[in-house]
Motif scaffolding. Structure first.
Motif, PDB file in Angstrom:
ATOM      1  N   ALA A  57     -15.159  11.670  37.327  1.00 22.62           N
ATOM      2  CA  ALA A  57     -16.487  12.183  36.090  1.00 22.62           C
ATOM      3  C   ALA A  57     -16.854  11.345  34.921  1.00 22.62           C
ATOM      4  O   ALA A  57     -17.651  10.990  34.718  1.00 22.62           O
ATOM      5  CB  ALA A  57     -15.986  13.263  35.825  1.00 22.62           C
ATOM      6  N   PHE A  58     -14.963  10.484  34.534  1.00 22.54           N
ATOM      7  CA  PHE A  58     -15.633  10.040  32.984  1.00 22.54           C
ATOM      8  C   PHE A  58     -16.245   8.407  33.303  1.00 22.54           C
ATOM      9  O   PHE A  58     -16.376   7.872  32.120  1.00 22.54           O
ATOM     10  CB  PHE A  58     -14.539   9.835  32.062  1.00 22.54           C
ATOM     11  CG  PHE A  58     -14.723  11.354  31.593  1.00 22.54           C
ATOM     12  CD1 PHE A  58     -15.594  11.503  30.377  1.00 22.54           C
ATOM     13  CD2 PHE A  58     -14.478  12.923  31.955  1.00 22.54           C
ATOM     14  CE1 PHE A  58     -15.430  13.203  29.515  1.00 22.54           C
ATOM     15  CE2 PHE A  58     -14.746  14.271  31.741  1.00 22.54           C
ATOM     16  CZ  PHE A  58     -15.315  14.265  30.302  1.00 22.54           C
ATOM     17  N   GLU A  59     -15.435   7.864  34.566  1.00 22.04           N
ATOM     18  CA  GLU A  59     -15.644   6.338  35.108  1.00 22.04           C
ATOM     19  C   GLU A  59     -16.968   5.836  35.166  1.00 22.04           C
ATOM     20  O   GLU A  59     -17.315   4.846  35.392  1.00 22.04           O
ATOM     21  CB  GLU A  59     -14.768   6.030  35.698  1.00 22.04           C
ATOM     22  CG  GLU A  59     -13.827   5.523  34.571  1.00 22.04           C
ATOM     23  CD  GLU A  59     -12.126   6.135  34.655  1.00 22.04           C
ATOM     24  OE1 GLU A  59     -12.274   5.347  36.149  1.00 22.04           O
ATOM     25  OE2 GLU A  59     -10.937   5.954  34.439  1.00 22.04           O
ATOM     26  N   GLY A  65     -23.993   6.816  31.002  1.00 23.27           N
ATOM     27  CA  GLY A  65     -24.081   6.339  32.145  1.00 23.27           C
ATOM     28  C   GLY A  65     -25.730   6.100  32.604  1.00 23.27           C
ATOM     29  O   GLY A  65     -26.216   6.060  33.852  1.00 23.27           O
ATOM     30  N   ASN A  66     -25.955   7.250  32.356  1.00 23.88           N
ATOM     31  CA  ASN A  66     -27.420   8.208  32.744  1.00 23.88           C
ATOM     32  C   ASN A  66     -28.841   7.967  32.148  1.00 23.88           C
ATOM     33  O   ASN A  66     -28.821   7.968  31.185  1.00 23.88           O
ATOM     34  CB  ASN A  66     -26.824   9.556  33.797  1.00 23.88           C
ATOM     35  CG  ASN A  66     -26.718  10.746  33.119  1.00 23.88           C
ATOM     36  OD1 ASN A  66     -27.472  10.702  31.721  1.00 23.88           O
ATOM     37  ND2 ASN A  66     -25.925  11.511  33.204  1.00 23.88           N
ATOM     38  N   ALA A  67     -29.749   8.294  32.253  1.00 17.03           N
ATOM     39  CA  ALA A  67     -31.004   8.496  32.049  1.00 17.03           C
ATOM     40  C   ALA A  67     -31.399   9.176  30.700  1.00 17.03           C
ATOM     41  O   ALA A  67     -31.135   9.399  30.062  1.00 17.03           O
ATOM     42  CB  ALA A  67     -32.170   8.570  32.736  1.00 17.03           C
ATOM     43  N   GLY A  68     -30.096  10.361  31.318  1.00 13.94           N
ATOM     44  CA  GLY A  68     -30.441  11.845  30.215  1.00 13.94           C
ATOM     45  C   GLY A  68     -29.639  11.770  29.056  1.00 13.94           C
ATOM     46  O   GLY A  68     -29.674  11.813  27.898  1.00 13.94           O
ATOM     47  N   GLY A  69     -28.515  11.100  29.625  1.00 17.02           N
ATOM     48  CA  GLY A  69     -28.009  10.425  28.663  1.00 17.02           C
ATOM     49  C   GLY A  69     -27.779   9.812  27.659  1.00 17.02           C
ATOM     50  O   GLY A  69     -26.643   9.253  26.248  1.00 17.02           O
ATOM     51  N   SER A  70     -28.465   8.573  27.996  1.00 21.69           N
ATOM     52  CA  SER A  70     -28.259   7.499  27.448  1.00 21.69           C
ATOM     53  C   SER A  70     -28.807   7.818  25.903  1.00 21.69           C
ATOM     54  O   SER A  70     -29.035   6.965  24.571  1.00 21.69           O
ATOM     55  CB  SER A  70     -28.999   6.869  28.124  1.00 21.69           C
ATOM     56  OG  SER A  70     -30.767   6.733  27.843  1.00 21.69           O
ATOM     57  N   MET A  71     -29.959   8.886  25.923  1.00 16.30           N
ATOM     58  CA  MET A  71     -30.756   9.313  24.236  1.00 16.30           C
ATOM     59  C   MET A  71     -29.824  10.112  23.222  1.00 16.30           C
ATOM     60  O   MET A  71     -29.985  10.089  22.285  1.00 16.30           O
ATOM     61  CB  MET A  71     -32.134   9.870  24.969  1.00 16.30           C
ATOM     62  CG  MET A  71     -33.044   9.289  25.197  1.00 16.30           C
ATOM     63  SD  MET A  71     -34.057   8.144  24.486  1.00 16.30           S
ATOM     64  CE  MET A  71     -34.957   9.286  23.603  1.00 16.30           C
TER      65      MET A  71
END
Length: 151
Positions: A57-59, A65-71
């Motif tokens: 999950a963390f690595e 590391g995904n489109a939603g989390g980058s913002m």
């Protein structure tokens, strides 16, 4: 006849209660793990999942590391919607859950509730161990990200 119907109803209610109560601990383990993943708290996730699942999950599937989390800059909470739940023959629970993470993007401070949200479809498996329910599989899939419009 009334006694037979009453006993059947009681047995049915007992089975439903047993199934619901049995899955409650497993679902709480999922929520704890998913919340820790959303907040990027690896040590907390380790309290709910086995080492291989935490590493995956963390690595391999980190939030940033995904489109939603980058913002995401400021975490403002999560909401979970259970889509499906099934129990395997060996006693594991498999959950499919829609996880919504509310957040503020860089340069925006909403205070309460977040200015945006990202939605994920999580597939997770919980297994009963000597230490209680543990998450042994967790696969988040990014679905969408949108702005919250308030009037």
């Amino acid at each position: 006849m009334k006694k037979v119907v009453g006993l059947l109803l009681l047995a049915g209610a007992a089975f439903v209660g047993w199934y619901w109560f049995g899955s409650r601990g497993a679902y709480k383990a999922y929520e704890g793990f998913a919340e820790a993943w959303a907040q990027e708290k690896r040590a907390v996730a380790a309290q709910y999942g086995d080492e291989a699942t935490v590493n995956h999950a963390f690595e391999e599937k980190p939030l940033r590391g995904n489109a939603g989390g980058s913002m995401m800059e400021a975490f403002r909470g999560t909401r979970y919607e259970l889509e499906s739940k099934r129990r395997s023959d060996d006693g594991d629970f498999h959950f499919v859950v829609r996880q919504t993470i509310f957040f503020d993007p860089p340069g925006v401070t909403s205070g309460i509730g977040g200015a945006m949200y990202a939605r994920y479809r999580d597939e997770a498996t919980a297994r009963k161990t000597a230490d209680g329910w543990r998450i042994v599989a967790f696969e988040p899939t990014y679905l969408e990200m949108k702005e919250i419009r308030r009037r």
